[in-house]
Design a protein around this motif. Structure first.
Motif, mmCIF file in Angstrom:
data_model
loop_
_atom_site.group_PDB
_atom_site.id
_atom_site.type_symbol
_atom_site.label_atom_id
_atom_site.label_comp_id
_atom_site.label_asym_id
_atom_site.label_seq_id
_atom_site.Cartn_x
_atom_site.Cartn_y
_atom_site.Cartn_z
ATOM 1 N N ARG A 135 41.394 31.987 43.447
ATOM 2 C CA ARG A 135 40.048 32.240 42.833
ATOM 3 C C ARG A 135 39.747 33.011 41.759
ATOM 4 O O ARG A 135 39.928 33.995 41.518
ATOM 5 N N LEU A 194 37.429 35.902 39.402
ATOM 6 C CA LEU A 194 37.776 37.470 38.956
ATOM 7 C C LEU A 194 39.039 37.537 37.841
ATOM 8 O O LEU A 194 39.260 38.464 37.473
ATOM 9 N N GLU A 231 41.606 43.211 35.585
ATOM 10 C CA GLU A 231 41.208 42.916 37.525
ATOM 11 C C GLU A 231 42.235 42.369 37.916
ATOM 12 O O GLU A 231 43.043 41.460 37.485
ATOM 13 N N TYR A 273 43.540 39.774 41.332
ATOM 14 C CA TYR A 273 42.978 38.797 42.491
ATOM 15 C C TYR A 273 44.139 38.428 43.179
ATOM 16 O O TYR A 273 45.216 38.356 42.819
#
Length: 172
Positions: free
Chosen positions: A6, A9, A14, A16
């Motif tokens: 996904r 993000l 960040e 994920y």
């Protein structure tokens, strides 16, 4: 084995998860912010760092380096597994070369920014990366075709080429 990423993000700084076919958390991509160079760690579900990914400093062309932070084969920990850089310019497809430490070369080609590309060794497909299989927005699949291919390394290669292609697009 197919994995689901996904990417909405996806950004340096960040984190994920990448899930396997059964929906289990298989890998965590941990983006490291506030660094001089773009850096990621690929971790297993237990939190152990499997692969370090970082931008090579002072290179003529943008280059990403994939390293194992530990050694299981008698080689030095932190030794580069692979270097990835753009191979050649094409109007419709992007091409990247992955130089493995043993001298083996992998070819990554396709529409990287569209998440439609393949990883090949000597003309044989190792993995296929595609958005077409998934209906969820901002998600793509990584299908590792060959059973003897290292899924962590293939996913690290996908993360690198996508990052390099997006960085290049941002510079244009």
């Amino acid at each position: 084995m197919r994995y689901e990423v996904r990417e909405r993000l996806f950004a340096v700084g960040e984190d994920y998860w990448i899930e396997d076919e059964q929906g289990h958390k298989a890998f965590l991509v941990d983006g490291k912010a506030m660094r001089l160079r773009d850096t990621f760690e690929l971790k297993g579900p237990d939190g152990r760092v499997l692969i370090d990914i970082h931008e090579k400093m002072f290179a003529l062309r943008d280059t990403m380096v994939i390293e194992r932070p530990w050694s299981d084969s008698g080689s030095a920990a932190g030794e580069a597994l692979a270097k990835i850089k753009r191979k050649r310019l094409s109007l419709l497809r992007n091409h990247y070369r992955v130089e493995l430490i043993d001298g083996t070369e992998l070819d990554v080609s396709g529409k990287i920014l569209d998440r439609e590309f393949v990883v090949e060794y000597d003309g044989e497909m190792l993995a296929h990366i595609s958005r077409r299989w998934l209906r969820v927005r901002d998600t793509y699949g990584v299908d590792v075709i060959r059973e003897d291919a290292d899924p962590a390394l293939i996913i690290a290669v996908a993360v690198c080429v996508i990052h390099l292609a997006e960085k290049e697009r941002g510079e244009d």
